[in-house]
Design a protein around this motif. Sequence first.
Motif, PDB file in Angstrom:
ATOM      1  N   THR A 212       0.823  -1.211   0.000  1.00 22.83           N
ATOM      2  CA  THR A 212       0.000   0.000   0.000  1.00 22.83           C
ATOM      3  C   THR A 212       0.857   1.261   0.000  1.00 22.83           C
ATOM      4  OG1 THR A 212      -0.195  -0.129   2.407  1.00 22.83           O
ATOM      5  CG2 THR A 212      -1.972  -1.096   1.099  1.00 22.83           C
ATOM      6  N   TRP A 213       0.369   2.272  -0.705  1.00 27.62           N
ATOM      7  CA  TRP A 213       1.076   3.540  -0.852  1.00 27.62           C
ATOM      8  C   TRP A 213       0.649   4.478   0.263  1.00 27.62           C
ATOM      9  CZ3 TRP A 213      -1.596   2.619  -5.968  1.00 27.62           C
ATOM     10  CH2 TRP A 213      -0.867   1.729  -6.754  1.00 27.62           C
ATOM     11  N   ASN A 214       1.583   4.802   1.156  1.00 25.69           N
ATOM     12  CA  ASN A 214       1.317   5.649   2.315  1.00 25.69           C
ATOM     13  C   ASN A 214       2.292   6.820   2.353  1.00 25.69           C
ATOM     14  OD1 ASN A 214      -0.826   4.136   3.770  1.00 25.69           O
ATOM     15  ND2 ASN A 214       0.730   2.538   3.854  1.00 25.69           N
ATOM     16  N   PRO A 215       1.877   7.961   2.934  1.00 26.57           N
ATOM     17  CA  PRO A 215       2.806   9.093   3.071  1.00 26.57           C
ATOM     18  C   PRO A 215       3.960   8.750   4.011  1.00 26.57           C
ATOM     19  CG  PRO A 215       0.522   9.807   3.336  1.00 26.57           C
ATOM     20  CD  PRO A 215       0.510   8.314   3.353  1.00 26.57           C
ATOM     21  N   GLN A 216       5.183   9.131   3.606  1.00 29.50           N
ATOM     22  CA  GLN A 216       6.377   8.818   4.380  1.00 29.50           C
ATOM     23  C   GLN A 216       7.358   9.980   4.341  1.00 29.50           C
ATOM     24  OE1 GLN A 216       7.771   4.569   3.493  1.00 29.50           O
ATOM     25  NE2 GLN A 216       6.240   4.864   1.899  1.00 29.50           N
ATOM     26  N   LEU A 217       8.091  10.152   5.409  1.00 31.85           N
ATOM     27  CA  LEU A 217       9.171  11.135   5.504  1.00 31.85           C
ATOM     28  C   LEU A 217      10.399  10.389   5.983  1.00 31.85           C
ATOM     29  CD1 LEU A 217      10.168  14.112   5.483  1.00 31.85           C
ATOM     30  CD2 LEU A 217       9.445  14.237   7.881  1.00 31.85           C
ATOM     31  N   GLY A 218      11.427  10.292   5.130  1.00 27.18           N
ATOM     32  CA  GLY A 218      12.505   9.390   5.473  1.00 27.18           C
ATOM     33  C   GLY A 218      13.874   9.833   5.010  1.00 27.18           C
ATOM     34  N   ILE A 219      14.856   9.001   5.348  1.00 31.91           N
ATOM     35  CA  ILE A 219      16.246   9.227   4.964  1.00 31.91           C
ATOM     36  C   ILE A 219      16.886   7.877   4.651  1.00 31.91           C
ATOM     37  CG2 ILE A 219      17.056   9.149   7.362  1.00 31.91           C
ATOM     38  CD1 ILE A 219      19.149  11.271   6.533  1.00 31.91           C
ATOM     39  N   THR A 220      17.762   7.855   3.653  1.00 32.81           N
ATOM     40  CA  THR A 220      18.508   6.667   3.242  1.00 32.81           C
ATOM     41  C   THR A 220      19.983   7.011   3.158  1.00 32.81           C
ATOM     42  OG1 THR A 220      16.646   5.767   1.967  1.00 32.81           O
ATOM     43  CG2 THR A 220      18.837   4.980   1.400  1.00 32.81           C
ATOM     44  N   HIS A 221      20.818   6.134   3.694  1.00 32.37           N
ATOM     45  CA  HIS A 221      22.267   6.354   3.641  1.00 32.37           C
ATOM     46  C   HIS A 221      22.954   5.045   3.277  1.00 32.37           C
ATOM     47  CE1 HIS A 221      26.129   8.181   4.345  1.00 32.37           C
ATOM     48  NE2 HIS A 221      26.468   7.209   5.188  1.00 32.37           N
ATOM     49  N   ASP A 222      23.851   5.099   2.296  1.00 31.07           N
ATOM     50  CA  ASP A 222      24.623   3.938   1.851  1.00 31.07           C
ATOM     51  C   ASP A 222      26.068   4.062   2.325  1.00 31.07           C
ATOM     52  OD1 ASP A 222      22.408   2.949   0.568  1.00 31.07           O
ATOM     53  OD2 ASP A 222      22.966   3.716  -1.409  1.00 31.07           O
TER      54      ASP A 222
END
Length: 455
Positions: A212-222
């Motif tokens: 399901t498509w939901n609102p998100q606020l995030g961060i990704t680090h590699d």
Amino acid sequence: MARTQAQLQESQRQLDAMRAQLAALQSQLSQTTAATTDTTKAIDDLRERQEMQATQIATHDQIKVETASKYPLKITGQLLFNGFVNTRAVDAPSTPTLALPGSGSTGATVRQTVLGFDARGPHILGAQSYADLHVDFAGSPPTSGTSTGISYTGYASNNATLLRLRTAHAGLRWDHTEAYFSLDRPIFSPDSPATLTAVAEPALAWSGNLWTWNPQLGITHDLPFATTHALRLQAALVDVGDAPLPVPSAAAAVPPTLSEQSRWPGVEARIAVLGSTTPDEGSHIGIGGYFAPHRDPLGYRFDSWAGTLDTRLQLPAHFALTGSFYRGQSLGGLGAGAYKDLAYRTSMTTGSYRYRPLSDVGGWAQLQQTVNARLQFNAAFGIDNAFANELRRYASPTGTIYQNLARNRTYTGNVIYSPSAYLVFSLEYRHLISSPISSPATSSNIIGLGAGYRF
């Protein structure tokens, strides 16, 4: 006699010298001719490139999309035609996810067509800004009166109200870090089975695919390591929507979601090992977690949570194995939980409601063979299983299949052929088995045809 012999030898040496000079002249002449030919060919190639570039520039001037910001904007999408044959009744004829008692159906639709744009903005704090948005035509008008949409009745219908927001992203992207907000699938469920007939709802939806498509606020680090590998760290806040099966409401007006009524956002996280510097192509394995408090309109509080495992493995002979698995509770808002977060019933003496959050386990796996850039074969299986011992005491003999459903399984296989970068065709078979807690399982065979034009 000796003088004559000496003269002949001298004449022979002079003749050999003349032959050598002639050979040298011929070699120089051939090199000059080859150089002239190469120069002529290079000039012709350069002229062709200039003509091609001029054509491309002219085409670009014709299709350029002008924006107020003057930054690049690209229109994307896929015009998609789908035909379908359902041997038994299903919840939505063109995009079935649940088998029902009753007769089958046959038809066609273009409502899974997708339109969107991709934008690139200025550099901010050393990062590239970006945004994208996609819509389709699989929404249900408010006059439908059902949770599964309406029949496609043609030109004089309510199709003007069917435009639906699918996904959206905006963020800042550095070399190894990305900060964003989005409307998309959970970060702990990054993959989805390949299909051309299940686009409005992804393949194996409600059968093990947390989509399901939901609102998100995030961060990704590699964190790169070992030259071509990376450790990916992800975290986000998420506003989870409600499950399709509603809970009792104390108000006539449309209330906030159960997650929003708790007044606390959900949280999700994932750690993954990437086997390639291009994560969309290489192998990976990841673990994830999710937690979101809920509160219903009558004041009952419960928690939604999940632990997940996802993987994609590149195998020999152009095979790839992809899958995702979960164990959790109250996952109806994520596309699991047998369409519900909890079971409830009414007390015969007090009239009050008794609740039970439902535990859930499930997942899916797909084996894919990519024969070449144009042809691929896919076979997949998915299952979503709400715990029967928790649901049984809340089952209702007069309830709907959604209320009593304990397990949903899907077997599917397809072939996808793309003769060019713009055209794609597919033939797919799907077998649905839906098992209520208090009645026999129902099943349906689905044959789907897809034809798309990408732009």
